[in-house]
Design an enzyme around this catalytic site. Structure first.
Site, short mmCIF file in Angstrom:
data_model
loop_
_atom_site.label_atom_id
_atom_site.label_comp_id
_atom_site.label_asym_id
_atom_site.label_seq_id
_atom_site.Cartn_x
_atom_site.Cartn_y
_atom_site.Cartn_z
N ASP A 256 0.88 -1.16 0.00
CA ASP A 256 0.00 0.00 0.00
C ASP A 256 0.93 1.23 0.00
OD1 ASP A 256 -2.21 1.79 0.68
OD2 ASP A 256 -1.35 1.76 2.71
N ASP B 25 0.02 5.16 1.08
CA ASP B 25 -0.12 6.07 2.22
C ASP B 25 -0.04 5.33 3.55
OD1 ASP B 25 -0.40 8.49 0.88
OD2 ASP B 25 -2.56 8.26 0.62
N ARG C 263 -11.91 9.51 -11.58
CA ARG C 263 -10.69 8.80 -11.96
C ARG C 263 -11.04 7.70 -12.95
NH1 ARG C 263 -8.31 7.96 -5.82
NH2 ARG C 263 -8.06 10.18 -5.32
O1 M1P Z 1 -4.47 5.76 -0.35
C1 M1P Z 1 -5.53 5.99 0.50
C2 M1P Z 1 -6.44 7.08 -0.02
O2 M1P Z 1 -5.69 8.28 -0.20
C3 M1P Z 1 -6.45 9.38 -0.55
O3 M1P Z 1 -7.37 9.63 0.46
P1 M1P Z 1 -7.44 10.98 1.31
O4 M1P Z 1 -7.13 12.11 0.42
O5 M1P Z 1 -8.85 10.98 1.83
O6 M1P Z 1 -6.45 10.84 2.45
C4 M1P Z 1 -7.22 9.17 -1.82
O7 M1P Z 1 -6.36 9.23 -2.92
C5 M1P Z 1 -7.97 7.86 -1.80
O8 M1P Z 1 -8.45 7.57 -3.09
C6 M1P Z 1 -7.09 6.72 -1.35
O9 M1P Z 1 -7.85 5.56 -1.21
#
Ligand code: M1P
Length: 270
Positions: free
Chosen positions: A24, A26, A139
């Site tokens: 993953d 983030d 998207r």
């Molecule tokens: O990768 C997790 C999520 O990151 C973003 O979410 P947010 O801006 O709410 O933190 C988005 O790009 C989302 O699509 C993605 O799942």
């Protein structure tokens, strides 16, 4: 990482055979919406000399380029497999693979009803502290919906996240959408901090596995028998849950990028 990438072994010559690590983005490889550290890039480069590596993120490739690549280094050169939008947009060794579109699947009429409902719901929701722009981001493989808007600054993102932990606006909005569109066959996934993703059922992160498993059909292709997945939202309801708990993967739950590096050291010695 860019220099090392020029000498990495071919996929079928990686020392640890038939193995791939998927990550993953983030809070697994990078802090949310921020860049990977040089240490993380170094670790990934070392790992790539042992096994195949790929990322699978909900965001689009532009954001993953910002977070994992650099102006002169395409992110598609840093990983063997890049799966943006859960793998709906996919690259293998820098080359694009076939992609599918959300709009093609849902159709314009249904899509319009969905977006109109979202925009009305957000317009009627007075409790959100501030509203910015881009409440619905279209998207290729999904739609991303944000009650504060994707144009929110870092500070506004943090403010919204804190607010929503108590107010549960996103949770309520998802409930309203489920009630309004029960027959649309959609999944609503709260994976980030200010938004949620909407995509056809089954187009979660497990979608990317079909690309990985198709590798064995290529001449000299690798039959990936061991597929590791690292993610932070691995509890049920999180957007890593489906791939983390899939019988085809070995799931690793991490608490952040530092923990990912720690676990990689333990498992692969990098
Ligand atoms: O990768 C997790 C999520 O990151 C973003 O979410 P947010 O801006 O709410 O933190 C988005 O790009 C989302 O699509 C993605 O799942």
């Amino acid at each position: 990482m860019a220099q090392a990438a020029t000498v990495i072994p071919a996929l079928n010559e990686r020392p640890i055979k038939n193995t791939i690590c998927l990550f993953d983005v983030d809070e697994t490889l990078t802090p949310a919406r921020r860049s990977a550290t040089p240490e993380m890039l170094q670790t990934l480069s070392a790992l790539r000399h042992k096994v195949a590596i790929g990322f699978v993120g909900g965001s689009n490739l532009v954001k993953q380029q910002e977070q994992l690549g650099a102006p002169s280094i395409p992110v598609t050169s840093l990983f063997d497999f890049c799966f943006a939008e859960n793998g709906l947009v996919a690259y293998r060794m820098g080359e694009p693979l076939a992609s599918h579109s959300f709009i093609g699947w849902l159709g314009e009429e249904k899509y319009k009803k969905l977006v109109n409902f979202c925009l009305r719901w957000i317009a009627d929701c007075d409790e959100v502290p501030v509203k910015r722009g881009t409440f619905v981001e279209f998207r290729n493989g999904m739609v991303n919906v944000s009650p504060v808007g994707r144009n929110a600054s870092m500070e506004e993102r943090a403010q919204f996240e804190e607010f929503d932990n108590k107010a549960e606006v996103r949770k309520r909005m998802v409930e309203a959408l489920r009630k309004e569109f029960p027959d649309y066959g959609l999944t609503f996934s709260i994976g980030g901090k200010i938004s949620f993703d909407v995509f056809p059922r089954g187009w979660d992160k497990t979608y990317c596995l079909q690309h990985v498993l198709a590798e064995k059909e290529r001449p000299d292709g690798v039959d990936y028998k061991t597929i590791h997945f690292f993610g932070d939202k691995t509890s049920e309801g999180g957007n890593d849950w489906e791939i983390f708990s899939d019988p085809r993967t070995i799931g690793h739950s991490v608490t952040g990028p530092e923990d990912t590096m720690k676990q990689l050291k333990e498992v692969f010695g990098v």
